[in-house]
Design a protein around this motif. Structure first.
Motif, PDB file in Angstrom:
ATOM      1  N   LYS A  19      45.332  34.293  44.372  1.00  0.00           N
ATOM      2  CA  LYS A  19      44.795  35.350  45.254  1.00  0.00           C
ATOM      3  C   LYS A  19      45.697  36.588  45.175  1.00  0.00           C
ATOM      4  N   GLU A  22      45.121  38.589  42.046  1.00  0.00           N
ATOM      5  CA  GLU A  22      43.918  39.437  42.104  1.00  0.00           C
ATOM      6  C   GLU A  22      44.214  40.740  42.848  1.00  0.00           C
ATOM      7  N   LYS A  25      46.273  43.037  40.626  1.00  0.00           N
ATOM      8  CA  LYS A  25      45.464  43.669  39.571  1.00  0.00           C
ATOM      9  C   LYS A  25      44.636  44.826  40.137  1.00  0.00           C
ATOM     10  N   LYS A  26      44.056  44.591  41.298  1.00  0.00           N
ATOM     11  CA  LYS A  26      43.218  45.608  41.926  1.00  0.00           C
ATOM     12  C   LYS A  26      44.049  46.852  42.275  1.00  0.00           C
TER      13      LYS A  26
END
Ligand code: ASP
Length: 386
Positions: A19, A22, A25-26
């Motif tokens: 999690k 992610e 990366k965002k």
């Protein structure tokens, strides 16, 4: 540029680290991003406990070290394909062997010093940051790992080292000026003294690492990713209709944190607050929740006018200590004696109230102290009266 800090529960295991990855990366899609991470939840406690158990001659420290090893191995096995695991597994194994050697030394000497505690505790963040960096790199996302020991310089006050901001800011600025990567990861909590010996910034110090980097680089925002969706109007365990506060000022946030709302630790945000950089508290497990944004001033919207009280916080396990008597009215020096005695016993005073007037026959001074220090106070009084 933004700095994101992930706490121990956010990186507790492989599932959570996925999690976190992610979110990283965002963020990197939008801006240059620096990540600061805590140790896997509970690992700092286990490392320190291994040391103290070894000092007590309790061989349970060996089991503790096996558990620490197992937690990290499991995370690696679930995050990284088998073919690419060996490098990271041997890195963890090397650290575990060092931890074992240190604890064996402590066991033989029956002694643990603050300096050794820092050395032991530092492995938690070092390992978690290496694992997260490797898991991202193996998923073809480029992230540069940077050792906090090359950036943060402190004095030799082991276990609560104070930062030498002049040296630290210089190192941070020059490293990030030269480095041409877009995303970085740094272990929180760890630093070095002038001789290069490992120190730590005190428990919960990863937030502080993130704040130091944020201010040194004048980043646009510091995001603290945790396991709750922000600061709340009251303790949700006590008040069923408590709501998340979306926007709060630094002063209000510090006040709420001081009196029990443990989402942020006030000294941590001090450097960020001094520069007026916003702090955004976000939930790793509900990243779409707005969270709480902490800024210097907040917009006074109509809704805010209705909610004049931003939040109510509470603290448990407090002991009340009252000093009262008629003979003290108008006689100076009683408060000094009480506070002097408390401070000589290292007892922390949380709140003080005093009532006295020329007409009152009673003088009353009440202080609140943590309940765990109550016994200490009683022992002190007994000693004084004997
Ligand atoms: N791992 C350290 C601790 O447990 C620092 C942190 O997590 O902020 O205190």
């Amino acid at each position: 540029m933004r700095v994101l800090k992930f706490g121990g529960s956010s990186v507790a295991n492989a599932e959570n680290i996925k999690k976190v990855n992610e979110i990283i990366k965002k963020s990197a899609q939008q801006d240059k991003t620096i990540i600061v991470v805590s140790a896997l939840s509970g690992v700092t406690d286990m490392l320190l406990q291994s040391g103290t158990k070894a000092a007590d001659g309790d061989e349970v420290y060996k089991e503790n070290i096996r558990t620490i090893e197992h937690r990290h191995f499991e995370a690696i096995k679930q995050l990284i394909p088998v073919a690419h695991q060996s490098h990271l597994l041997s890195l963890v194994k090397k650290s575990i062997n060092e931890i074992e050697d240190i604890c064996n030394g402590i066991f033989l000497l029956s002694e643990i010093t603050p300096r050794t505690k820092d050395r032991l505790a530092s492995y938690g963040e070092w390992l978690s940051s290496q694992i997260i960096a490797a898991s991202l790199n193996y998923s073809s996302f480029e992230i540069t790992w940077k050792d906090a020991k090359e950036l943060i310089v402190t004095n030799s006050n082991f276990t609560h080292a104070e930062v030498d901001f002049e040296k630290t800011n210089k190192k941070i600025r020059s490293y990030f000026k030269e480095a041409d990567a877009h995303t970085f990861i740094i272990p929180g909590f760890i630093a070095v003294n002038k001789k290069g010996i490992t120190t730590t910034l005190g428990r919960g110090g990863s937030d502080y690492t993130a704040a130091i980097i944020t201010t040194a680089l004048n980043a646009d925002i510091l995001e603290i990713w945790t396991d709750v969706s922000g600061m709340m109007t009251a303790d949700p365990r006590l008040t069923s209709n408590a709501k998340v506060i979306h926007h709060i000022s630094y002063r209000e946030a510090m006040e709420l944190s001081h009196f029990g709302a443990k989402v942020i630790y006030p000294p941590t945000i001090q450097p960020v607050m001094n520069k007026g950089i916003p702090v955004w508290i976000k939930n790793t497990f509900a990243p779409d929740d707005y969270g709480t944004k902490v800024t210097t001033e907040i917009d006074k919207s109509a809704e805010d006018e209705e909610n004049i009280v931003r939040g109510i916080s509470s603290i448990n396990n407090i002991s009340l200590l009252s000093l009262e008597g008629g003979g003290m009215v108008g006689i100076p020096g009683f408060s000094r004696r009480l506070f002097g005695a408390l401070s000589s016993e290292q007892i922390n005073v949380i709140l003080i109230t005093q009532s006295s007037s020329e007409h009152s026959i009673l003088w009353l001074l009440t202080v609140m102290i943590p309940i765990k220090q109550r016994e200490q106070w009683i022992k002190y009084l007994k000693m004084k009266s004997s």
